[in-house]
Design an enzyme around this catalytic site. Structure first.
Site, PDB file in Angstrom:
ATOM      1  CG  HIS A   1      40.321  36.833  22.039  1.00 48.92           C
ATOM      2  ND1 HIS A   1      39.295  37.679  22.301  1.00 48.92           N
ATOM      3  CD2 HIS A   1      39.724  35.483  22.188  1.00 48.92           C
ATOM      4  CE1 HIS A   1      38.353  36.929  22.926  1.00 48.92           C
ATOM      5  NE2 HIS A   1      38.329  35.419  22.833  1.00 48.92           N
TER       6      HIS A   1
ATOM      7  CG  ASP B   1      39.335  34.209  28.754  1.00 50.82           C
ATOM      8  OD1 ASP B   1      38.736  33.541  28.315  1.00 50.82           O
ATOM      9  OD2 ASP B   1      38.984  35.719  28.699  1.00 50.82           O
TER      10      ASP B   1
END
Length: 616
Positions: free
Chosen positions: A263, A336
């Site tokens: 992330h 993702d």
């Protein structure tokens, strides 16, 4: 969760209540006679089904084709009448006011639900939102049903909370080692999601977590043994898909050995190709054999598989060369989130979606700017960098998935089933029984446990109170104290946090003076953590002390003086209540470590191996 509120949504040119269940006649009208072409009869062979789907694709405009490739967030509890704050956020981030406007403008093929996007207030609202989205999409020219998805992994990652059933997370299931429990988890969760109009769950996690310092996977993985992980991944896939919900194995080619969170950074996996084959690939092969509907890519660099330095999400050697050609996977490949730093490090947000499609991706998940990404793909086709045939390949896979899961025939939620499906007593009882089979007793010197309310009547529960996963009651110390009180103890809770100050430690020690026993909830204990000081000071009082590691089982390596320790693998209510029953001796501990715990003073040596777990 707030009280149930139905709200209302409107389709284009008409007004209908969100909660009204559209009839088959309404579906036929909304699709302007195309439903027969969209529906793949169960008896039809694959070639006949593909002909029908290709016919549908041939009628799409280029803009509609581009839209089918995207799955995006949208803010609000209603497709047409969200709260003003959500309208404002939609305008700022997406350039539209509502989900209805989003669909009309971009013709997106999928929408992902988040609690923080205010999509998931309660089951009936979720069902109404889902049907509002479908109605708007079907009312478009050549309208198609939307694939509605969410991250309902259970454990640490859940987007839909109570009153839905919340089950133990993956590492807890790994500790239980039950293929049946993994399949049951998928079946229960899938049935509840489908009733609310959610057709795809980005679960299970197929990563093999071999790095205790992994900050992004950890307890989201079933464990460190690739064969055990593979067994549970396949079982959960079958459970979800038996309930009509598409499962998704993630994060290919394997995110289990990293100390960087994708992330916020760009992880590099240093495994050799041979090690990848023996370790990371094993659960993905099992998921493919189980017929998994989709595979999610990881934003990770894997030099042994592709030396270009690109993330796997953008790697043709990884996605086409290995996943498609070597592993033989022809299902949907989804990225993702494209808002994560791991995929944005090398290229701009306009290049990432184009490169992902060139690598072999089918669905582009949650780009930071949908407008930038959508237009980038459109431009790439118009200038010849991508062909329309390439888009058609991905759209065909996406439509196959939608057909396989029944969306092309019946995309609607099932609000009439919510009361007898979502969070039922039977489902909640099953979640409790599964959790009891996962709680792991790591240490129990001198038979410290179980506690007996006749001997240790007054119990002090102290420790870390991390923010609870979505929809659970929390905080952990409060849940443990309440559960112990229900079991006949006089338990009180004192939150000391993940980094207790000296004054807080003193307060806990003072409170322990009035207790017969102490339970300490620990959370990610490190060598320098003041949680260690808290535990040592409480042990020095002479009171019986039991540690409950509410996330990572690795905590015990930093607490060598502890005489009793349980691992729960997550701090959701269902796992904490099960731990309380084990502490009280109402059930015997049955879990076994699905990961090894290394010694703190010598990480090359194991303190406890995979499979360790004590009994009463």
């Amino acid at each position: 969760m707030p009280d149930t509120s139905t709200g209302s949504d409107t389709g284009t040119g008409s007004t209908r209540r969100d909660t009204a269940r559209p009839s088959r006649r309404a579906v036929l009208a909304a699709t302007a006679g195309l439903t027969a072409a969209l529906t793949v009869p169960a008896a039809a062979d694959a070639a006949d089904g593909d002909r029908r789907l290709r016919g549908l694709i041939s009628r799409m405009t280029l803009e509609e084709k581009v839209g089918q490739l995207f799955v995006t967030r949208v803010y609000g509890h209603s497709a047409t009448a969200p709260d003003q704050a959500d309208i404002d956020t939609n305008l700022k981030e997406l350039g539209v006011r509502t989900a209805a406007e989003l669909i009309a403008k971009y013709r997106v093929g999928g929408i992902i639900y988040f609690a923080w996007a205010h999509n998931t207030r309660d089951p009936h609202q979720i069902a109404a939102l889902s049907d509002g989205i479908q109605r708007v999409s079907l009312d478009q020219p050549r309208g198609l049903p939307v694939l509605i998805a969410t991250d309902q992994e259970h454990g640490a990652v859940c987007r839909i909370g109570k009153p839905a059933t919340l089950l133990p997370g993956a590492m807890a299931i790994g500790a239980g080692r039950s293929r049946s429990d993994a399949r049951t988890l998928g079946r229960i969760s899938g049935a509840e999601l489908r009733a609310m109009g959610v057709h795809q769950d980005y679960a299970p996690d197929a990563d093999v977590n071999v790095n205790p310092a992994n900050p992004v996977i950890g307890v989201r993985s079933f464990g460190a043994d690739p064969d055990a992980v593979a067994t549970l991944v396949a079982a959960e896939v079958r459970g979800y898909q038996s309930a009509g919900v598409a499962a998704c194995a993630k994060h290919f080619p394997g995110h289990g050995d990293t100390s960087v969170d994708s992330h916020y950074g760009f992880p590099v996996i240093t495994h050799s190709r041979e090690l990848w084959e023996r370790l990371d690939a094993v659960p993905f092969r099992a998921a493919i054999r189980a017929g998994v509907d989709s595979v999610m890519t990881g934003h990770i660099q894997f030099p042994a598989l592709d030396g270009s330095g690109d993330p796997a999400t953008l790697s043709r050697p990884v996605l086409t060369g290995i996943l498609r050609e070597e592993l033989g996977y022809d299902g949907v490949v989804i990225t993702d989130s494209l808002g994560m730093q791991g995929v944005r490090t090398k290229y701009g947000d306009d290049r990432v979606p184009v490169l992902a499609l060139k690598a072999g991706v089918d669905q582009l998940l949650n780009p930071p700017s949908l407008d930038v990404a959508w237009n980038a793909v459109l431009t790439a086709v118009r200038n010849g960098e991508l062909t329309e045939d390439r888009l058609d390949e991905s759209i065909l896979r996406i439509l196959r998935l939608k057909a396989r899961r029944g969306l092309l025939d019946h995309p609607w939620a099932r609000p009439d089933r919510i009361g007898r499906t979502v969070g039922t007593k039977a489902h909640l009882a099953t979640a409790d029984r599964i959790a009891e089979r996962t709680t792991t007793l790591l240490v129990n010197e001198d038979r410290t446990l179980p506690f007996d309310p006749r001997r240790e009547q007054r119990v002090l529960v102290v420790g870390a109170d991390p923010a609870s996963p979505s929809g659970t009651t929390g905080p952990p110390t409060g849940v443990l104290a309440a559960a112990l009180t229900e079991l006949g103890f006089a338990a009180t809770a004192l939150s000391t946090g993940t980094a207790p100050s000296a004054a807080t430690v003193d307060k806990a020690v003072t409170a322990a003076g009035n207790a017969d026993a102490v339970v300490v909830a620990t959370y990610n204990v490190t060598a320098g953590s003041s949680q260690r000081t808290l535990v040592d000071r409480l042990l020095a009082t002479g009171r019986p002390v039991a540690v409950v590691a509410v996330r990572n089982p690795y905590d015990i390596a930093q607490l060598p003086a502890v005489r009793a320790c349980l691992a729960t693998y997550c701090w959701t209510d269902v796992e904490l209540r099960a731990a309380a029953r084990v502490l009280a001796g109402r059930v015997a501990p049955r879990g076994r470590l699905p990961v090894p715990v290394q010694r703190a003073d010598d990480p090359s040596r194991e303190l406890y191996p995979i499979g360790h777990g004590l009994r009463y």
